[in-house]
Design an enzyme around this catalytic site. Sequence first.
Site, short mmCIF file in Angstrom:
data_model
loop_
_atom_site.label_atom_id
_atom_site.label_comp_id
_atom_site.label_asym_id
_atom_site.label_seq_id
_atom_site.Cartn_x
_atom_site.Cartn_y
_atom_site.Cartn_z
N TRP A 197 0.82 -1.22 0.00
CA TRP A 197 0.00 0.00 0.00
C TRP A 197 0.85 1.27 0.00
O TRP A 197 0.49 2.26 -0.63
CB TRP A 197 -0.97 0.00 1.18
N ILE A 222 1.43 9.79 -5.31
CA ILE A 222 2.14 11.03 -4.97
C ILE A 222 2.97 11.52 -6.16
O ILE A 222 2.96 12.71 -6.48
CB ILE A 222 3.02 10.80 -3.72
N GLU A 248 1.75 1.95 -3.45
CA GLU A 248 0.61 2.51 -4.19
C GLU A 248 0.47 4.00 -3.91
O GLU A 248 0.23 4.80 -4.82
CB GLU A 248 -0.68 1.78 -3.79
N GLU A 249 0.60 4.37 -2.63
CA GLU A 249 0.53 5.78 -2.27
C GLU A 249 1.66 6.56 -2.93
O GLU A 249 1.45 7.69 -3.42
CB GLU A 249 0.61 5.94 -0.75
N LEU A 250 2.84 5.98 -2.95
CA LEU A 250 4.00 6.66 -3.54
C LEU A 250 3.78 6.92 -5.03
O LEU A 250 4.13 8.00 -5.53
CB LEU A 250 5.25 5.82 -3.33
#
Length: 286
Positions: A83, A91, A86-88
């Site tokens: 996760w 971003i 995924e956030e990276l």
Amino acid sequence: MATSSLAVKPTPTGPQVFICFRGAGVRKHFISFLDPALRKANINVFIDEDEYLGSDLVNLLKRIEESEIALVIFSEDFTSSYWCLEELAKIKECKDQGRLKVIPIFYKVKPSVVKYLKGKFGDHFRDQIRNLRHQPERTQKWEDALLSIPESIGMPLAAQSDRTDKDFITSMVIKIQRLVEHMAVKGNQETEANLPGGSIVPAMKPKREANSQGGSMVLAMKPETEASHQGGFVVSARQLGIAFSDKSRCWSWSSITGRNGLSYILLSLLFTREKSGLRPGKTFED
């Protein structure tokens, strides 16, 4: 039955700062100090614990889209989380679109370890690649993000550093405050440049009067040219000097987005004119 009341602290306003991190150890030691330090500085912070219970994890990607600043806390175990990767990637997507400022924080891991996928950091990532070898497009986005984000100017804290987490966090908060202030000033200048006459309310006729408290300058407006919004005034920031601007009980800064996609900074009066007795040319007394 005895009753008790809880003091509710005002929600910080301004650009939302999204914090991306991995690991219970980082949460308990670093984030547990960083989060309240930023909030104490009136910085609008969002971490995963702020999401509503029962919400899907995908909502966190929406929070990234809503943010203007992202702090990425790289630690040795960062890439062990699907996760976090995924956030990276999200971003990086927002950064490439010019919608997000990204600050990489290298927490007890060297920047070169992140960029070149060395040591356990790299091993964890390669494990993720093997597990998702049937999704090469997704894993390529992760790898691109790991190459791109460390290129932004960030802050490292070496594993053997003499600095304590507290000292490091204090310097972080100061620099983030400066960035938020810079973004507010820049956003206001862009707003003025895109509005007719170069100011928010061209018809306003402000004048400056000396204030009795130390001779500071305040803005006085003629009643016939006064503009208000829920107890606030819309004025040209280039002509504005605010007395007692450091008194949070008097003023509130908030960020709004107009139809043209530009961000506006709204300065609101926390008291109604009737209660405060505020009149054109008059300021609050401490």
